[in-house]
Design an enzyme around this catalytic site. Structure first.
Site, PDB file in Angstrom:
ATOM      1  N   LYS A 288      14.033  39.397 -11.133  1.00  0.00           N
ATOM      2  CA  LYS A 288      12.629  38.945 -11.197  1.00  0.00           C
ATOM      3  C   LYS A 288      11.786  40.123 -11.649  1.00  0.00           C
ATOM      4  O   LYS A 288      12.203  41.284 -11.478  1.00  0.00           O
ATOM      5  CB  LYS A 288      12.159  38.466  -9.822  1.00  0.00           C
TER       6      LYS A 288
ATOM      7  N   GLY B 125      -1.395  23.328  -5.966  1.00  0.00           N
ATOM      8  CA  GLY B 125      -1.148  24.099  -7.188  1.00  0.00           C
ATOM      9  C   GLY B 125      -1.073  23.139  -8.358  1.00  0.00           C
ATOM     10  O   GLY B 125      -0.264  22.214  -8.358  1.00  0.00           O
TER      11      GLY B 125
ATOM     12  N   GLY C 165      -0.657  24.006 -11.788  1.00  0.00           N
ATOM     13  CA  GLY C 165      -0.301  24.774 -12.982  1.00  0.00           C
ATOM     14  C   GLY C 165       0.885  24.117 -13.663  1.00  0.00           C
ATOM     15  O   GLY C 165       1.011  22.895 -13.675  1.00  0.00           O
ATOM     16  N   ASN C 166       1.760  24.936 -14.197  1.00  0.00           N
ATOM     17  CA  ASN C 166       2.920  24.416 -14.928  1.00  0.00           C
ATOM     18  C   ASN C 166       3.741  23.450 -14.075  1.00  0.00           C
ATOM     19  O   ASN C 166       3.948  22.291 -14.423  1.00  0.00           O
ATOM     20  CB  ASN C 166       3.770  25.614 -15.400  1.00  0.00           C
ATOM     21  N   ALA C 167       4.205  23.939 -12.917  1.00  0.00           N
ATOM     22  CA  ALA C 167       5.091  23.128 -12.074  1.00  0.00           C
ATOM     23  C   ALA C 167       4.334  21.931 -11.481  1.00  0.00           C
ATOM     24  O   ALA C 167       4.798  20.785 -11.565  1.00  0.00           O
ATOM     25  CB  ALA C 167       5.679  24.008 -10.974  1.00  0.00           C
ATOM     26  N   GLY C 168       3.170  22.183 -10.890  1.00  0.00           N
ATOM     27  CA  GLY C 168       2.421  21.135 -10.200  1.00  0.00           C
ATOM     28  C   GLY C 168       1.963  20.026 -11.129  1.00  0.00           C
ATOM     29  O   GLY C 168       2.054  18.838 -10.802  1.00  0.00           O
TER      30      GLY C 168
HETATM   31  P1  NAD Z   1       1.045  28.556 -12.813  1.00  0.00           P
HETATM   32  O1  NAD Z   1       0.402  29.873 -12.941  1.00  0.00           O
HETATM   33  O2  NAD Z   1       1.220  27.706 -14.025  1.00  0.00           O
HETATM   34  O3  NAD Z   1       0.275  27.664 -11.715  1.00  0.00           O
HETATM   35  C1  NAD Z   1      -0.012  28.114 -10.449  1.00  0.00           C
HETATM   36  C2  NAD Z   1      -1.039  27.164  -9.844  1.00  0.00           C
HETATM   37  O4  NAD Z   1      -1.245  27.501  -8.482  1.00  0.00           O
HETATM   38  C3  NAD Z   1      -2.397  27.239 -10.523  1.00  0.00           C
HETATM   39  O5  NAD Z   1      -2.947  25.935 -10.593  1.00  0.00           O
HETATM   40  C4  NAD Z   1      -3.236  28.066  -9.542  1.00  0.00           C
HETATM   41  O6  NAD Z   1      -4.606  27.789  -9.613  1.00  0.00           O
HETATM   42  C5  NAD Z   1      -2.641  27.601  -8.238  1.00  0.00           C
HETATM   43  N1  NAD Z   1      -2.861  28.501  -7.115  1.00  0.00           N
HETATM   44  C6  NAD Z   1      -2.810  29.852  -7.082  1.00  0.00           C
HETATM   45  N2  NAD Z   1      -3.083  30.291  -5.839  1.00  0.00           N
HETATM   46  C7  NAD Z   1      -3.309  29.201  -5.079  1.00  0.00           C
HETATM   47  C8  NAD Z   1      -3.620  28.990  -3.727  1.00  0.00           C
HETATM   48  N3  NAD Z   1      -3.787  30.006  -2.886  1.00  0.00           N
HETATM   49  N4  NAD Z   1      -3.763  27.729  -3.292  1.00  0.00           N
HETATM   50  C9  NAD Z   1      -3.601  26.679  -4.133  1.00  0.00           C
HETATM   51  N5  NAD Z   1      -3.291  26.817  -5.431  1.00  0.00           N
HETATM   52  C10 NAD Z   1      -3.149  28.056  -5.892  1.00  0.00           C
HETATM   53  O7  NAD Z   1       2.459  28.836 -12.113  1.00  0.00           O
HETATM   54  P2  NAD Z   1       3.761  27.938 -12.103  1.00  0.00           P
HETATM   55  O8  NAD Z   1       4.659  28.436 -13.180  1.00  0.00           O
HETATM   56  O9  NAD Z   1       3.393  26.510 -12.013  1.00  0.00           O
HETATM   57  O10 NAD Z   1       4.409  28.425 -10.716  1.00  0.00           O
HETATM   58  C11 NAD Z   1       3.999  27.874  -9.473  1.00  0.00           C
HETATM   59  C12 NAD Z   1       5.113  28.111  -8.465  1.00  0.00           C
HETATM   60  O11 NAD Z   1       6.318  27.514  -8.954  1.00  0.00           O
HETATM   61  C13 NAD Z   1       5.443  29.582  -8.208  1.00  0.00           C
HETATM   62  O12 NAD Z   1       5.849  29.745  -6.878  1.00  0.00           O
HETATM   63  C14 NAD Z   1       6.622  29.824  -9.130  1.00  0.00           C
HETATM   64  O13 NAD Z   1       7.421  30.907  -8.707  1.00  0.00           O
HETATM   65  C15 NAD Z   1       7.330  28.501  -8.997  1.00  0.00           C
HETATM   66  N6  NAD Z   1       8.245  28.211 -10.072  1.00  0.00           N
HETATM   67  C16 NAD Z   1       7.826  28.085 -11.367  1.00  0.00           C
HETATM   68  C17 NAD Z   1       8.746  27.821 -12.371  1.00  0.00           C
HETATM   69  C18 NAD Z   1       8.346  27.621 -13.802  1.00  0.00           C
HETATM   70  O14 NAD Z   1       9.215  27.313 -14.618  1.00  0.00           O
HETATM   71  N7  NAD Z   1       7.091  27.775 -14.158  1.00  0.00           N
HETATM   72  C19 NAD Z   1      10.102  27.681 -12.045  1.00  0.00           C
HETATM   73  C20 NAD Z   1      10.502  27.781 -10.725  1.00  0.00           C
HETATM   74  C21 NAD Z   1       9.566  28.049  -9.754  1.00  0.00           C
END
Ligand code: NAD
Length: 404
Positions: free
Chosen positions: A95, A207, A209-212
């Site tokens: 990581k 959340g 973002g990408n995942a949510g």
């Molecule tokens: P991202 O940056 O696209 O989205 C993150 C989201 O979380 C944003 O909407 C942000 O506003 C929100 N956020 C941040 N702090 C917050 C809080 N305190 N309360 C509520 N919302 C909050 O990131 P992502 O890629 O979607 O990753 C989100 C999670 O998923 C992380 O834990 C990441 O490690 C995990 N993840 C992501 C991937 C991937 O492919 N992107 C894969 C596996 C795991």
């Protein structure tokens, strides 16, 4: 470490294996000097942790966040080792991250920071050694800058050095939504095991973002009712179900889900304990703790975020009969599709989205059944089962390599 120890006591793991698993093989900290738009020079701290490569090259995302530090990156790198073993792809775990709030940087500053970081870690990454990917606040464009900078350092193009790239530069179809898609496939498997009706299943997602966002859209399309969403500014709970596309449009316009018409604004703390059937943490770690676990109403927690539930909260939730689908399984769709991207780059080929998702569904279905079998065998929760499965696999790879 607590999660590792819980699994190792079940497995009666020998001290040598445990000791190796308690320590990352290599940690790297770099200082990256960046010329800012106003002419000043700022130095940012960056990290790469290479945790375990017994099963293949290190693999794991890069995170840009103000609170990111070496401890966080180490924990995330350990989880990646476990996750790659759970889904049985030939990668170890790594990581990376930079302590920075990227929203405070201009586009040009972000690019210079990324390229500087890529140069600083270029000698320890590579298609056969360590393959970064996107994580919180990092995007396909950022991955492309890393691949481009790496190519300059080694003197030839090597797209397989990083995954999650844009389609135009060797990215895979489906990678952008793979984490949400994978979470959806896993939820479908859970649904078949425990019997769950989408039409009567309400969902809260922390959340956006990408995942949510990607899982929100899929669940909405399949008839689940979304009764709460949030981002870093706070959450919204509607009078009726939310349409993620409309919330996305609102966020594009205003910068946040907050203030969405027809919904009440709540804090993130309130959102987590809002009544629902399925809670999907998709933001950051340590959100469900001993302080709020008792108040959680959901019957299923699908961990799309990494590490959203603390070990104390895990115990409280298990006692309350809540099914926690652990991060190392629930969000493994991202890394599994990263593996598919890496394979396509190595073979100079390009699969259709339907080929990618067919392979993804199959990979995750097998992983889910493997975890479920261990859960039944030891009569434990899914997290412990996933860790037992992964540690067995990593241990076997270390044993045949003669590491202990
Ligand atoms: P991202 O940056 O696209 O989205 C993150 C989201 O979380 C944003 O909407 C942000 O506003 C929100 N956020 C941040 N702090 C917050 C809080 N305190 N309360 C509520 N919302 C909050 O990131 P992502 O890629 O979607 O990753 C989100 C999670 O998923 C992380 O834990 C990441 O490690 C995990 N993840 C992501 C991937 C991937 O492919 N992107 C894969 C596996 C795991």
């Amino acid at each position: 470490m607590e999660q590792l120890h819980r699994a190792s006591s079940l497995l009666q793991l020998d001290p040598a294996t445990l000791t190796i698993l308690e320590h990352p093989r290599r940690t790297i900290q770099v200082s990256v000097a960046v010329r800012m738009d106003d002419g000043s020079l700022r130095v940012f701290e960056g990290y790469r942790v290479q945790y375990n490569n017994a099963r293949g090259p290190y693999k794991g995302g890069i995170r840009y966040h103000a609170q990111t530090d070496m401890d966080e990156v180490k924990a995330l790198a350990f989880w990646m080792s476990v996750k790659c073993a759970v889904v049985d792809i030939p990668f170890g775990g790594g990581k990376g991250g930079i302590s920075v709030d990227p929203k405070m940087l201009s586009h040009g500053e972000r690019e210079r920071l990324t390229r500087g970081f890529a140069r600083a870690i270029a000698e320890v990454i590579g298609p056969d050694t360590d393959i970064p990917a996107p994580d919180v606040n990092t995007t396909p464009e950022i991955m492309d800058w890393i691949a481009d900078e790496y190519a300059k350092v080694v003197g030839h193009a090597a797209p397989a050095v990083v995954t999650g790239k844009p389609l135009a530069s060797g990215g895979s179809e489906g990678r952008g939504t793979a984490t949400g898609q994978g979470g959806f496939f896993i939820l479908e498997s859970v649904r078949q095991k425990i019997g769950l009706d989408p039409e009567t299943s309400s969902v809260v997602i922390q959340g956006f973002g990408n995942a949510g966002q990607s899982i929100a859209r899929l669940l909405h399309r399949h008839g689940y009712i979304i009764v709460g969403l949030s981002d870093s500014r706070g959450g919204i709970v509607p009078d009726h179900g939310l349409d993620p596309e409309l919330v996305h449009q609102h966020k594009e316009k205003t910068g946040s889900v907050f203030g969405f018409p027809g919904a009440t604004d709540v804090t993130n703390e309130e959102l987590l304990v809002h009544p629902c059937g399925i809670l999907i943490p998709s933001a950051l770690e340590n959100q469900i703790t001993k302080d709020n676990a008792h108040s959680i109403k959901a019957k299923i927690i699908l961990e799309l975020a990494n590490g959203p539930t603390t070990p104390e909260a895990d115990t409280i939730l298990a006692d309350a009969g809540v099914t926690v689908v652990p991060d190392v399984l629930a969000n493994a769709g991202g890394v599994a599709t990263s593996y598919f991207e890496w394979v396509q780059n190595r073979e100079n080929t390009h699969w259709t989205e339907s080929e990618v998702f067919t392979k993804l569904e199959e990979t995750l279905r097998i992983a889910f059944e493997d975890v479920w079998a261990v859960k039944e065998q030891y009569q434990v929760d899914m997290r412990r089962a996933a860790f037992v499965l992964a540690i067995r696999r990593i241990k076997e790879a270390m044993r045949v390599k003669g590491w202990m």
